[in-house]
Design an enzyme around this catalytic site. Structure first.
Site, PDB file in Angstrom:
ATOM      1  N   GLU A 321       0.737  -1.234   0.000  1.00 55.00           N
ATOM      2  CA  GLU A 321      -0.040  -0.089  -0.036  1.00 55.00           C
ATOM      3  C   GLU A 321       0.801   1.198   0.053  1.00 55.00           C
ATOM      4  O   GLU A 321       0.898   2.163   0.899  1.00 55.00           O
ATOM      5  CB  GLU A 321      -0.655   0.035   1.179  1.00 55.00           C
ATOM      6  CG  GLU A 321      -2.150  -0.982   1.137  1.00 55.00           C
ATOM      7  CD  GLU A 321      -3.053  -0.884   2.320  1.00 55.00           C
ATOM      8  OE1 GLU A 321      -2.967  -0.179   3.145  1.00 55.00           O
ATOM      9  OE2 GLU A 321      -3.950  -1.873   2.280  1.00 55.00           O
ATOM     10  N   GLU A 425      -6.025  -8.045   0.137  1.00 53.58           N
ATOM     11  CA  GLU A 425      -6.863  -7.679   1.223  1.00 53.58           C
ATOM     12  C   GLU A 425      -8.226  -7.342   0.821  1.00 53.58           C
ATOM     13  O   GLU A 425      -8.518  -6.733  -0.405  1.00 53.58           O
ATOM     14  CB  GLU A 425      -6.275  -6.477   1.946  1.00 53.58           C
ATOM     15  CG  GLU A 425      -4.965  -6.895   2.586  1.00 53.58           C
ATOM     16  CD  GLU A 425      -4.129  -5.543   3.213  1.00 53.58           C
ATOM     17  OE1 GLU A 425      -4.914  -4.643   3.823  1.00 53.58           O
ATOM     18  OE2 GLU A 425      -3.227  -5.328   3.690  1.00 53.58           O
TER      19      GLU A 425
END
Ligand SMILES: *[C@@H]1O[C@H](CO)[C@@H](O)[C@H](O)[C@H]1NC(C)=O
Ligand SMILES: *[C@@H]1O[C@H](CO)[C@@H](O)[C@H](O)[C@H]1NC(C)=O
Ligand SMILES: *[C@@H]1O[C@H](CO)[C@@H](O)[C@H](O)[C@H]1NC(C)=O
Ligand SMILES: *[C@@H]1O[C@H](CO)[C@@H](O)[C@H](O)[C@H]1NC(C)=O
Ligand SMILES: *[C@@H]1O[C@H](CO)[C@@H](O)[C@H](O)[C@H]1NC(C)=O
Ligand SMILES: CC(=O)N[C@H]1CO[C@H](CO)[C@@H](O)[C@@H]1O
Length: 698
Positions: A321, A425
């Site tokens: 991320e 995720e």
């Protein structure tokens, strides 16, 4: 996970450093004699696996396999007669903590551990999942995975009890950096107690019993080392990752190693280690922190590419991320390319040679990355499609399930045209309720707007209708996302509340309480069956050859040109532009770090797959001062001159002391200070791709 828009907290503006950059070092990316000396033998072909439904709906998939009630049986004469053995459902297992439990697996799974010959036996998660001595076939086998979040990288919302204890500390524990400081002298004891208890061997048996076959394990750079005054507990989490490898083998669960927290912080969120500013491929320390990151990826790659390990850890996630808007696509892409060159230099290319390599899309979606490094060997695109963080959402869950289903077509298109996509995720949440989900003591948008989140946080009050909505949402996501990892396997209890206060993120609880499917295969075809399938497009299971290690792995030339220069790609904050040659940089003269091999494996493993990989490790240049790893957001720490490495004429005072709330101003590159040696421009600004030359000799 995460995903609030980044907010600058100014936390790193606590030191003023003078800096100077240096001369003399090698290009990014180590270059090696590629052909791996170590025998990278190809796995035996799996035989008799059930298809996990690459081509079809759920009907054929779900035929359940009767559990064979095998007793535990010894595999061979073993030095550890208690733990060694194998068995199916109903057999008794002794864990590495000498805890005894009954293995229950309704899907024909088995466990196996042979201390004498550990690498040629393995459990099988389910009858339809290849064991670790069999080949995983992309396009046929489907990743049904879960994250082990909050374990080796802690997060307040996943392990609230750890943080609650230090809520009154100074500084308050809000991320692992401050938690480590708050634990102080108890850090080693308390953190290791957390590692030892939050996830254990039994979880791997339970994950297989849940019909899941992969785990993604976030890890922080401090598993390898810390430098200077970084407060994290160094090296200990690696020992637990190594345990997870042995558990994965025993229960037939594959592992994605996810580098989740990088030096300097790649996103400014608490789960990067430290919340605040971004100092990775951004800011004065952006290049140096990226070079450190390459070194850590190298140590991981060397470990997980060893025969015996590579079957268990077939995928490496480069950077979790990155905050795209702050770092920029070119900076991200150039780090990804440098990593890939370095990794394939170690492992060689093609099926069986080292891990698949996953990069995160910075929340931009697959269209933004179309064609990225196309042709690269076994490159995987990772997205984290969350619905939780887009404002105070009160839509019905069903509507959001349609949203999740709408992602499926793009994933299938990308699979056909580009390569493997995973959703590393996702969760069941469609709002940002959940205790400390937005950070310690931070209220989310839902709570701020509607006053209370408790109806989403206290699962003990949920009725059957609400649980069914969540279950349907899980099925829609699983169907659309295909290769997926739920975030996360477990949420710990809050000591204050006495329950796990972010239940929409808690797989294990959902299984127990009825909002997660007992058999994830039932998700197959869910979107279509429920008419959610706008834009659905079938994927026939055929990836481009390079995506699975087949022929013609070569990155398109236009892509290597675009992403071939890591230093020049750093353009944030704007004051960097034009000054890249002054960015502090490391040099490849250190001793590479070989990760520790557990005692029980010492007979088979060295920790370093490629003995020809002898390039020095990226370390600071002696005599050159560096800003702190988290301090490079501030223009005042940017060097005004190059450093030649002897400290001579190195530190040039910044032109002006910044005011307390500086507006970033462009820094004009100053002329190099006179030194005794020849100054060169920063070689790190040189192209990073192509066959790399051995770096500067140590
Ligand atoms: C284990 O050892 C015993 C006696 O030492 C031997 O009879 C037996 O064949 C061995 N079993 C295996 C599987 O090697
Ligand atoms: C488990 O028990 C065995 C003997 O039964 C012993 O040798 C071993 O040290 C124990 N391991 C742990 C971690 O307690
Ligand atoms: C297991 O490993 C040993 C050596 O480690 C090897 O001799 C043997 O052939 C292997 N057995 C199988 C079934 O792969
Ligand atoms: C967490 O709380 C639940 C009650 O909500 C309790 O049943 C459970 O045992 C607790 N778990 C742990 C590990 O303490
Ligand atoms: C994607 O392709 C798979 C495999 O053909 C298919 O089962 C699935 O329904 C497709 N998903 C969507 C959303 O079209
Ligand atoms: C301040 C901060 O970094 N908050 C983040 C902490 O982590 C949660 C969960 O990932 C995020 O939602 C917050 O934004």
């Amino acid at each position: 996970m995460a995903e609030k828009p980044y907010t600058s907290q100014g936390a790193a503006r606590n030191r003023k450093w003078l800096w100077a950059s240096l001369a003399a070092l090698g290009v990014v990316g180590i270059a090696l004699g590629v052909g791996l000396g170590v025998g990278l033998n190809v796995n035996k072909k799996g035989a008799g696996k059930d298809s996990a439904g690459a081509a079809g709906g759920p009907a054929g998939d779900v035929a359940s396999t009767a559990p064979p009630a095998n007793p535990s049986t010894p595999i061979s004469n073993t030095t550890d007669p208690v733990r060694g053995g194998s068995g199916g459902s109903g057999s008794v297992v002794t864990s590495d903590l000498n805890v005894t439990f009954t293995y229950v697996n309704e899907f024909g799974g088995t466990w196996a551990y042979d201390p004498v010959n550990p690498f040629n036996s393995s459990g099988r998660a389910q009858s339809w999942t290849p064991s670790l001595t069999e080949e995983w076939v992309w396009g046929k086998d489907i990743v049904r995975g879960v994250n082990l979040g909050g374990w080796l990288v802690t997060e307040p919302f996943i392990v609230p009890a750890l943080y609650e204890k230090y809520n009154g500390a100074t500084p308050k524990a809000v991320d692992e950096y401050t938690l480590s400081q708050a634990m102080g002298a108890n850090l080693a004891a308390e953190m290791e107690e957390h590692y030892k208890t939050f996830i254990t061997e039994k979880d791997f048996a339970d994950i297989a019993a849940a019909g899941l076959n992969w785990v993604r394990i976030p890890i922080g750079f401090w598993a390898i080392e810390t430098r200077d005054d970084e407060p994290y507990l160094a090296k200990v989490s690696w020992a637990y990752f190594a345990k997870a490898i042995s558990w994965g083998r025993k229960y037939g669960i594959r592992i994605l190693l996810d580098l989740h927290a990088l030096p300097g912080s790649q996103n400014g969120w608490n789960h990067s280690g430290r919340s605040g500013t971004i100092n990775w491929m951004r800011g004065a320390m952006g290049l140096a922190n990226a070079q450190r990151s390459l070194e850590y990826l190298r140590s991981f790659t060397e470990y997980i590419s060893q025969p015996g390990i590579k079957e268990v850890v077939p995928m490496l996630g480069l950077v979790n991320e990155v905050l795209y808007d702050q770092v920029g696509k070119k900076a991200m892409g150039s780090f990804y390319l440098a990593s890939i060159d370095m990794i394939r230099g170690i492992t060689g290319s093609g099926a069986g040679n080292g891990p698949l390599v996953a990069f995160h899309d910075g929340f931009q979606g697959p269209a933004n990355w179309a064609g990225f490094l196309s042709g690269a060997d076994r490159l995987v695109m990772d997205q984290h499609p969350y619905l939780a963080f887009s404002g105070p959402n009160q839509n019905p869950w069903e509507q959001q399930t349609g949203q999740a289903c709408s992602w499926g077509g793009g994933i299938n298109d990308t699979s056909s045209s580009w390569g493997i996509m995973i959703s590393g995720e996702w969760s069941l949440a469609i709002n940002d309720c959940g205790m400390w989900l937005n950070g310690v003591d931070v209220k989310g948008s839902y709570e701020t707007t509607y006053g209370s989140c408790v109806q989403f946080e206290d699962w003990r009050t949920w009725d059957a209708t609400f649980k069914q909505s969540l279950l349907n949402h899980a099925l829609g996501n699983m169907d659309a996302l295909q290769n997926n990892f739920f975030w996360t396997w477990r949420i710990g209890n809050s000591t204050v509340r006495g329950y796990a206060p972010s239940p929409m993120w808690h797989y294990q609880l959902g299984l127990e309480q009825g909002w997660m499917p007992k058999d994830p295969r039932v998700a197959g075809g869910y979107c279509q069956q429920n008419s959610y399938c706008q834009g659905c497009a079938k994927f026939d299971g055929t990836y481009p050859a390079s995506a699975t290690g087949g022929a013609s792995q070569a990155i398109a030339a236009a892509q290597t040109a675009e992403y071939g220069n890591m230093a020049q790609a750093i353009v944030s904050p704007a004051w960097i532009v034009g000054s890249q040659s002054l960015l502090p940089t490391l040099t490849q003269t250190g001793t590479p770090i070989t990760l520790a091999v557990p005692a029980e494996s010492a007979k088979w493993l060295t920790g370093w797959a490629n003995p020809n990989d002898k390039v020095g490790a990226w370390v600071p240049v002696g005599g050159c001062p560096y800003p702190g790893p988290y301090s490079g957001d501030d223009a005042s720490v940017m060097p005004r001159a190059l450093c030649d490495g002897n400290g001579v004429g190195a530190a040039q005072a910044p032109a002006a002391v910044p005011d307390p709330t500086p507006t970033p101003t462009p820094v004009a590159p100053a002329p190099a200070a006179p030194t005794t040696g020849p100054l060169t421009t920063n070689p790190a600004a040189a192209p990073t791709t192509g066959p790399a030359a051995p770096a500067a000799a140590p």
